[in-house]
Design a protein around this motif. Structure first.
Motif, PDB file in Angstrom:
ATOM      1  N   HIS A 429       0.818  -1.214   0.000  1.00  0.00           N
ATOM      2  CA  HIS A 429       0.000   0.000   0.000  1.00  0.00           C
ATOM      3  C   HIS A 429       0.856   1.270   0.000  1.00  0.00           C
ATOM      4  CE1 HIS A 429       0.928  -0.552   4.281  1.00  0.00           C
ATOM      5  NE2 HIS A 429       0.694   0.738   4.427  1.00  0.00           N
ATOM      6  N   LEU A 430       2.159   1.125   0.265  1.00  0.00           N
ATOM      7  CA  LEU A 430       3.059   2.282   0.275  1.00  0.00           C
ATOM      8  C   LEU A 430       3.602   2.623  -1.114  1.00  0.00           C
ATOM      9  CD1 LEU A 430       5.123   1.491   3.501  1.00  0.00           C
ATOM     10  CD2 LEU A 430       3.165   3.024   3.266  1.00  0.00           C
ATOM     11  N   ASP A 431       3.308   1.775  -2.091  1.00  0.00           N
ATOM     12  CA  ASP A 431       3.775   2.029  -3.461  1.00  0.00           C
ATOM     13  C   ASP A 431       2.845   3.034  -4.133  1.00  0.00           C
ATOM     14  OD1 ASP A 431       5.126   1.892  -5.840  1.00  0.00           O
ATOM     15  OD2 ASP A 431       4.355  -0.078  -6.419  1.00  0.00           O
ATOM     16  N   ASP A 432       2.969   4.293  -3.696  1.00  0.00           N
ATOM     17  CA  ASP A 432       2.083   5.346  -4.201  1.00  0.00           C
ATOM     18  C   ASP A 432       2.862   6.353  -5.048  1.00  0.00           C
ATOM     19  OD1 ASP A 432       3.497   6.871  -2.365  1.00  0.00           O
ATOM     20  OD2 ASP A 432       1.894   6.906  -0.890  1.00  0.00           O
ATOM     21  N   HIS A 433       2.253   7.497  -5.336  1.00  0.00           N
ATOM     22  CA  HIS A 433       2.849   8.479  -6.257  1.00  0.00           C
ATOM     23  C   HIS A 433       4.218   8.973  -5.789  1.00  0.00           C
ATOM     24  CE1 HIS A 433       2.151  12.145  -3.794  1.00  0.00           C
ATOM     25  NE2 HIS A 433       1.172  11.410  -3.282  1.00  0.00           N
ATOM     26  N   SER A 434       4.456   8.971  -4.469  1.00  0.00           N
ATOM     27  CA  SER A 434       5.741   9.444  -3.958  1.00  0.00           C
ATOM     28  C   SER A 434       6.873   8.461  -4.240  1.00  0.00           C
ATOM     29  CB  SER A 434       5.644   9.694  -2.445  1.00  0.00           C
ATOM     30  OG  SER A 434       5.391   8.477  -1.752  1.00  0.00           O
ATOM     31  N   ASN A 435       6.518   7.267  -4.716  1.00  0.00           N
ATOM     32  CA  ASN A 435       7.517   6.224  -4.965  1.00  0.00           C
ATOM     33  C   ASN A 435       8.007   6.200  -6.409  1.00  0.00           C
ATOM     34  OD1 ASN A 435       9.070   4.063  -3.889  1.00  0.00           O
ATOM     35  ND2 ASN A 435       7.692   2.575  -4.842  1.00  0.00           N
ATOM     36  N   VAL A 436       7.523   7.133  -7.231  1.00  0.00           N
ATOM     37  CA  VAL A 436       7.966   7.210  -8.631  1.00  0.00           C
ATOM     38  C   VAL A 436       8.331   8.645  -8.976  1.00  0.00           C
ATOM     39  CG1 VAL A 436       6.629   5.220  -9.427  1.00  0.00           C
ATOM     40  CG2 VAL A 436       5.584   7.490  -9.453  1.00  0.00           C
ATOM     41  N   ASP A 437       9.094   8.780 -10.047  1.00  0.00           N
ATOM     42  CA  ASP A 437       9.499  10.103 -10.527  1.00  0.00           C
ATOM     43  C   ASP A 437       8.961  10.295 -11.937  1.00  0.00           C
ATOM     44  OD1 ASP A 437      11.531  11.983 -12.023  1.00  0.00           O
ATOM     45  OD2 ASP A 437      11.818  12.372  -9.886  1.00  0.00           O
ATOM     46  N   SER A 438       8.228  11.371 -12.142  1.00  0.00           N
ATOM     47  CA  SER A 438       7.588  11.592 -13.448  1.00  0.00           C
ATOM     48  C   SER A 438       8.615  11.723 -14.568  1.00  0.00           C
ATOM     49  CB  SER A 438       6.687  12.826 -13.394  1.00  0.00           C
ATOM     50  OG  SER A 438       7.429  13.977 -13.089  1.00  0.00           O
ATOM     51  N   SER A 439       9.797  12.285 -14.270  1.00  0.00           N
ATOM     52  CA  SER A 439      10.807  12.441 -15.323  1.00  0.00           C
ATOM     53  C   SER A 439      11.309  11.074 -15.798  1.00  0.00           C
ATOM     54  CB  SER A 439      11.972  13.292 -14.825  1.00  0.00           C
ATOM     55  OG  SER A 439      12.653  12.669 -13.755  1.00  0.00           O
ATOM     56  N   ALA A 440      11.363  10.085 -14.884  1.00  0.00           N
ATOM     57  CA  ALA A 440      11.760   8.733 -15.283  1.00  0.00           C
ATOM     58  C   ALA A 440      10.705   8.119 -16.196  1.00  0.00           C
ATOM     59  CB  ALA A 440      11.972   7.865 -14.048  1.00  0.00           C
ATOM     60  N   ILE A 441       9.420   8.356 -15.896  1.00  0.00           N
ATOM     61  CA  ILE A 441       8.339   7.818 -16.731  1.00  0.00           C
ATOM     62  C   ILE A 441       8.332   8.497 -18.100  1.00  0.00           C
ATOM     63  CG2 ILE A 441       5.838   7.490 -16.907  1.00  0.00           C
ATOM     64  CD1 ILE A 441       5.718   7.373 -13.868  1.00  0.00           C
ATOM     65  N   VAL A 442       8.604   9.805 -18.128  1.00  0.00           N
ATOM     66  CA  VAL A 442       8.692  10.530 -19.411  1.00  0.00           C
ATOM     67  C   VAL A 442       9.831   9.957 -20.247  1.00  0.00           C
ATOM     68  CG1 VAL A 442       9.236  12.748 -20.483  1.00  0.00           C
ATOM     69  CG2 VAL A 442       7.662  12.655 -18.545  1.00  0.00           C
ATOM     70  N   ALA A 443      10.974   9.702 -19.607  1.00  0.00           N
ATOM     71  CA  ALA A 443      12.127   9.138 -20.319  1.00  0.00           C
ATOM     72  C   ALA A 443      11.794   7.763 -20.889  1.00  0.00           C
ATOM     73  CB  ALA A 443      13.324   9.051 -19.380  1.00  0.00           C
ATOM     74  N   ALA A 444      11.122   6.922 -20.076  1.00  0.00           N
ATOM     75  CA  ALA A 444      10.731   5.590 -20.543  1.00  0.00           C
ATOM     76  C   ALA A 444       9.748   5.687 -21.707  1.00  0.00           C
ATOM     77  CB  ALA A 444      10.108   4.803 -19.394  1.00  0.00           C
TER      78      ALA A 444
END
Length: 669
Positions: A429-444
């Motif tokens: 349940h802790l795998d929320d928005h704070s656990n990812v970086d939008s710039s990494a998703i944009v790069a992918a």
């Protein structure tokens, strides 16, 4: 004598005053609900519920047909539990609690229920929290080395059965329960204690159906499942006489799992890959000349992958059977499979670093790796690395299903890790928005969009300038994060509201259940908000503007191949030509029969799509609730009763004596 009479008169006046003042104190309670609110505190929380498979049960629930009521204690004070108790845990105590539970029969016997607290101060100190296995779903691995720890933080408690209720508390409720536990500690020998009352009675427990086959037969559960979404770019033309093109199949997962059913964001676990693929499709939709592609792009967003790869196994089964969902598609046409996995944490010394995990050496795999290399050269500060050759094989993924079906499948998974997950909150349940970086998703997304374009172009490799012209909308990525990984705005965000009417604001990526007969044209009431959004979004992005019909619609379009999108908003939408479809996702060992309902099929051990199928189901329940209230000790209640009887008896004696005294006094006068 006169003084005695005066004293008795004063006592009567005091009693009369008490009788009239008590109702005045209760004037604020206007109804029975007001009385209940004053007595009970309803607790906000997320339950762990009962799931079943062909072998038995997992998850949580009350042990019987009744509510569980037990005093609240903190785990640190649970060394010597002498009665059924509600144990309050902080997140950093969960691992030690469940480890002790497996070795301490006395503790297990005295667990009434478990409450897991929330709090950013504790979460920030955690080194990791993943209730999943160290090799998630290893039984579906296409290779034998299943001891590898892809998920080193795995506690392996997600697939266990607990015969007591478990709730995750909100931050406010954590404070409330902590106060209750502290009060109970302070008044250890007092006559009152704060108790928690759990209403988590599962229908399968009440009926005694403790596996999927028996509960489906008795109608006390439903199969896990939902609807995957498929789309093609450009749209498929089944009526053409041209030779069908080889297929580049790009896939991502749209579900995740958690110990707590409805607290389930799956940000890096799966949804980062979903967002990256959606952004890549959006970027490709602006490219000219897609009709001239040498290969056909097909996108599939699977649901149910966290539960035995329901979506991908059902997809391949339906593809083999050539059902209506797969008109114009054939498994023999699949040239390569490109899966976008966890991509939200791709950072290494300021450079976005991604890893390619491949199924083996083949011409198709080499072409995909070359395409990634060319895409990397067109981007700045992005690095593509091959996964370590010492890995036993590909990581847990939908591609495993393809390999079990056909070991010669060519495929690559794009991940943000090499030999073990960088996500320390996998399936938590802790795998929320704070656990990812939008710039990494944009790069992918940029890598995937350009790689797919290179692969789809066929034999002619496009120029570097053409590739650089494919640009991902970073604002779209950020908006998708807000919509799919946060409760505010969540599914009430503007992007999703353009396409569908949602049933709630806070997203949960739990797979859900199949509540009706599976269909390629399902009743939308039984299709999740996420699936409906993907269907509308993909239908618009993969449609051909030159062929679209500028007409309004309510549900269907007259032109062949046209779909009615955005019709949920105002009861009318627009027609677009697209090959977007719903694909049912449920166990390959289940069949729905109109008069019987769900039926378990015999195991065909020679069919890799049936092998190891757990047949996941979810129990019915009436209501789920949790509340706290103060309870007096029974011994004290008995003492009060005895004292009351004594007072009544003394009052009676005093009344008789007083009456006799007054009669004598009056006679003398």
């Amino acid at each position: 004598m006169a003084s005695k009479l005066l004293y008795q008169l004063l006592c009567l006046i005091a009693l009369f005053h008490l009788c009239i003042s008590a109702p005045l104190a209760l004037n604020q309670l206007q109804s029975v609900p007001d009385l209940e609110k004053s007595m009970y505190t309803v607790i906000d929380g997320f339950p762990c519920v009962r799931l079943l498979n062909i072998d038995g049960e997992i998850g949580c629930g009350n042990p019987g047909r009744d509510k569980v009521v037990a005093p609240v204690v903190r785990f640190k004070n649970a060394d010597q539990l002498l009665q059924k108790s509600t144990v309050l845990l902080s997140l950093d105590e969960v691992e030690s609690f469940f480890l002790r539970l497996s070795n301490d029969s006395n503790l297990l016997r005295n667990i009434g229920g478990v409450l897991v607290g929330s709090g950013s101060n504790i979460e920030s100190k955690l080194k990791g929290f993943s209730p999943a296995e160290k090799f998630p779903q290893a039984e579906f691995s296409p290779y034998q080395s299943t001891k590898h720890q892809w998920n080193p933080n795995g506690l392996d408690i997600l697939r266990n059965a607990y015969n007591f209720p478990v709730f995750l508390l909100s931050e406010n409720s954590t404070v409330t329960l902590l106060e209750s536990a502290t009060k109970n500690e302070a008044r250890k020998n007092a006559y009152t204690k704060d108790f928690a009352e759990f209403n988590l009675v599962m229908q399968t427990t009440k009926s005694g159906t403790h596996d999927s086959e028996s509960c489906l037969k008795e109608g006390t559960c439903l199969p896990l499942g939902g609807y995957s979404v498929l789309s093609a770019f450009p749209a498929l033309n089944s009526s053409t006489k041209k030779q069908p093109k080889p297929i580049i199949l790009a896939v991502a997962s749209m579900d995740s799992s958690s110990l707590f059913r409805d607290k389930n964001f799956g940000a890096d676990s799966s949804i980062s890959g979903l967002i990256a693929l959606l952004a890549a499709i959006d970027a490709l939709s602006h490219v000219n000349g897609s009709q001239d592609f040498g290969k056909q792009l097909v996108f599939v967003f699977f649901t149910g992958e966290s539960w035995g790869y329901l979506g991908s196994r059902r997809f391949l089964l339906e593809l083999d059977q050539q059902s209506d969902d797969f008109e114009g598609l054939n498994s023999t046409l699949i040239d390569t499979v490109l899966e976008i996995g966890s991509v939200g944490k791709a950072f290494n010394n300021g450079v976005q670093s991604f890893f390619t995990h491949s199924t083996g050496v083949s011409a198709a795999t080499n072409r995909t790796l070359d395409a990634f290399q060319l895409a990397e050269e067109s981007l700045n500060d992005i690095k593509i690395l091959k996964a370590s050759a010492t890995n036993p094989g590909i990581p847990p993924s939908s591609l495993m299903t393809f390999l079990r079906k056909n070991p010669q499948t060519s495929g690559i998974i794009l991940e943000d890790f090499d030999s073990s997950f960088t996500n320390k909150y996998y399936h938590s349940h802790l795998d929320d928005h704070s656990n990812v970086d939008s710039s990494a998703i944009v790069a992918a997304a940029s890598l995937v969009a350009r790689t797919l374009y290179i692969l789809a172009s066929g034999e002619t490799t496009p120029s570097l300038s053409t590739i650089k012209g494919i640009s991902v909308n970073s604002s779209l990525v950020e908006e998708l994060e807000s919509c799919l990984l946060k409760c505010d705005p969540g599914l009430s965000c503007g992007l999703i509201k353009q396409y569908i009417s949602t049933t709630g604001a806070c997203p949960s990526h739990y797979v859900g259940v199949m509540a009706e007969e599976p269909s390629s044209s399902p009743d939308l009431v039984y299709v999740s908000d996420i699936s409906r959004f993907l269907w509308n979004f993909l239908a618009e992005k993969t449609s051909m503007p030159s062929e679209n019909v500028a007409s309004e619609c309510t549900s269907n379009c007259t032109k062949k191949g046209a779909l009615c999108i955005k019709s949920e908003i105002k009861g009318k939408g627009v027609c677009v030509v697209s090959s977007t479809r719903y694909v049912p996702a449920y166990s390959t060992r289940l069949k729905y029969e109109a008069e019987v309902g769900w039926k378990v099929l015999p195991l065909n051990s020679s069919d890799p799509l049936m092998l190891n199928d757990p047949i996941w189901t979810e129990s019915f329940w009436a209501t789920i609730g949790l509340r706290v209230y103060t309870v007096q000790d029974a011994t004290y209640d008995r003492l009060v009763l005895l004292a009351g009887l004594a007072v009544t008896l003394l009052t009676y004696v005093a009344t008789v004596a007083t009456k006799g005294f007054i009669i004598k006094a009056l006679k003398r006068d």
